[in-house]
Design a protein around this motif. Structure first.
Motif, PDB file in Angstrom:
ATOM      1  N   LEU A 281     -14.755 -50.902  -5.471  1.00 15.89           N
ATOM      2  CA  LEU A 281     -14.361 -52.050  -4.659  1.00 15.89           C
ATOM      3  C   LEU A 281     -14.811 -53.358  -5.293  1.00 15.89           C
ATOM      4  O   LEU A 281     -14.042 -54.332  -5.358  1.00 15.89           O
TER       5      LEU A 281
ATOM      6  N   SER B 297      -5.749 -49.874   4.436  1.00 15.86           N
ATOM      7  CA  SER B 297      -6.789 -50.295   3.494  1.00 15.86           C
ATOM      8  C   SER B 297      -7.357 -49.082   2.759  1.00 15.86           C
ATOM      9  O   SER B 297      -7.633 -49.147   1.556  1.00 15.86           O
ATOM     10  N   VAL B 298      -7.524 -47.972   3.477  1.00 16.51           N
ATOM     11  CA  VAL B 298      -8.006 -46.749   2.837  1.00 16.51           C
ATOM     12  C   VAL B 298      -6.992 -46.262   1.803  1.00 16.51           C
ATOM     13  O   VAL B 298      -7.360 -45.828   0.705  1.00 16.51           O
TER      14      VAL B 298
ATOM     15  N   ARG C  73     -20.234 -52.081   2.716  1.00 14.81           N
ATOM     16  CA  ARG C  73     -20.436 -50.659   2.522  1.00 14.81           C
ATOM     17  C   ARG C  73     -21.552 -50.343   1.540  1.00 14.81           C
ATOM     18  O   ARG C  73     -21.879 -51.138   0.660  1.00 14.81           O
TER      19      ARG C  73
ATOM     20  N   TRP D  11      -5.969 -54.534   4.358  1.00 18.48           N
ATOM     21  CA  TRP D  11      -6.977 -55.583   4.516  1.00 18.48           C
ATOM     22  C   TRP D  11      -6.663 -56.576   5.632  1.00 18.48           C
ATOM     23  O   TRP D  11      -7.386 -57.542   5.827  1.00 18.48           O
TER      24      TRP D  11
ATOM     25  N   ILE E  75      -7.333 -48.289  -1.293  1.00 20.19           N
ATOM     26  CA  ILE E  75      -8.490 -47.865  -2.082  1.00 20.19           C
ATOM     27  C   ILE E  75      -8.162 -46.604  -2.864  1.00 20.19           C
ATOM     28  O   ILE E  75      -8.558 -46.449  -4.024  1.00 20.19           O
TER      29      ILE E  75
ATOM     30  N   CYS F  70     -15.078 -52.579   3.879  1.00 18.07           N
ATOM     31  CA  CYS F  70     -13.945 -51.808   4.405  1.00 18.07           C
ATOM     32  C   CYS F  70     -14.167 -51.598   5.894  1.00 18.07           C
ATOM     33  O   CYS F  70     -15.188 -51.034   6.296  1.00 18.07           O
TER      34      CYS F  70
END
Length: 268
Positions: free
Chosen positions: A238, A162-163, A217, A192, A166, A247
């Motif tokens: 996001l 997921s990071v 977040r 995700w 992003i 996240c």
């Protein structure tokens, strides 16, 4: 298992991911400490995590009757990005907190002693300057309490994929997962896929967890965790691309056990 879960996690199997890294954050808002293992205890928080906080002016915190307080009561990365430039190390055995900057020690003290806390407090009052709304006070959590952002956040899990997703949205080659200040970093999941685990039980090493909720977040993730600079507008990124600003996930410990990097994450 739902169709969405199947598509993200793949066919049901014993191992769907593995634990890549462990971190604790002894002081709220300050730097992480990497861990080679962690002994999780049923019903308790992640060991050694968010044990302390720096009060930014009077907060009303009462150690004799501790209650969850909003993070705005403390120094925090959402507003005080300079905190990321301070390296914090806590020695469990001696209860000594040591702060360093640029490789040199700037303050050190035993947190259970008034003189030790005073040394830490003097540093922050000088270092933070006009970002202080009142006297700095080092708060030490009594047993059973932690200075968490969420009342229900016992430990947090970040999905490396997921990071990476992003980072692609931000047109970056990479983004440091420490920006999201998680306790457990996992890899092997699709981007995700951690959201599909909410409400499920998972096993890591000897421990069993229940994934309880997604983590929404704040502007703390805008801050580069190593440079201490606000270099991205992550929350806006996001929301504009994914219609949410989540996240990672929170979990609670259902069964005690030892966990180490390399352990498999399984859905029993």
């Amino acid at each position: 298992m739902s169709e969405i879960t199947q598509s993200r996690l793949g066919a049901r199997q014993d191992s769907i991911a593995r634990l890549a890294a462990l971190h604790r954050y002894p002081v709220k808002g300050l730097s992480p400490e990497a861990m080679s293992e962690a002994q999780l205890t049923e019903g308790e928080h992640f060991p050694g995590d968010r044990l302390m906080a720096i009060e930014n002016g009077p907060s009303g915190f009462d150690p004799a009757a501790p209650e969850h307080l909003p993070k705005q009561k403390f120094l925090m990365l959402m507003r005080n990005e300079k905190l990321a430039r301070i390296a914090a190390r806590f020695e469990d055995a001696t209860r000594r907190l040591t702060l360093s900057q640029g490789g040199g020690v700037v303050a050190s003290g035993v947190v259970d002693e008034e003189t030790g806390r005073a040394a830490i407090e003097r540093f922050f009052e000088s270092y933070m300057g006009d970002e202080m709304r009142g006297p700095a006070r080092l708060l030490v959590a009594p047993p059973g309490h932690r200075f968490m952002d969420s009342r229900h956040g016992f430990l947090s899990i970040i999905n490396r994929a997921s990071v990476e997703a992003i980072a692609r949205l931000a047109n970056r080659a990479s983004i440091d997962p420490l920006r999201f200040r998680g306790n457990l970093l996992v890899e092997g999941l699709a981007p995700w896929a951690e959201f599909d685990l909410v409400g499920q039980r998972v096993k890591i090493g000897e421990a069993e967890l229940e994934i309880t909720r997604r983590i929404d977040r704040c502007a703390a993730i805008d801050v580069d965790p190593r440079a201490g600079l606000r270099d991205l507008r992550m929350v806006s990124l996001l929301e504009q691309n994914l219609a949410h600003h989540d996240c990672g996930v929170y979990a609670r410990i259902l069964r005690s056990g030892l966990i180490r990097p390399g352990d498999a994450l399984t859905v029993p």
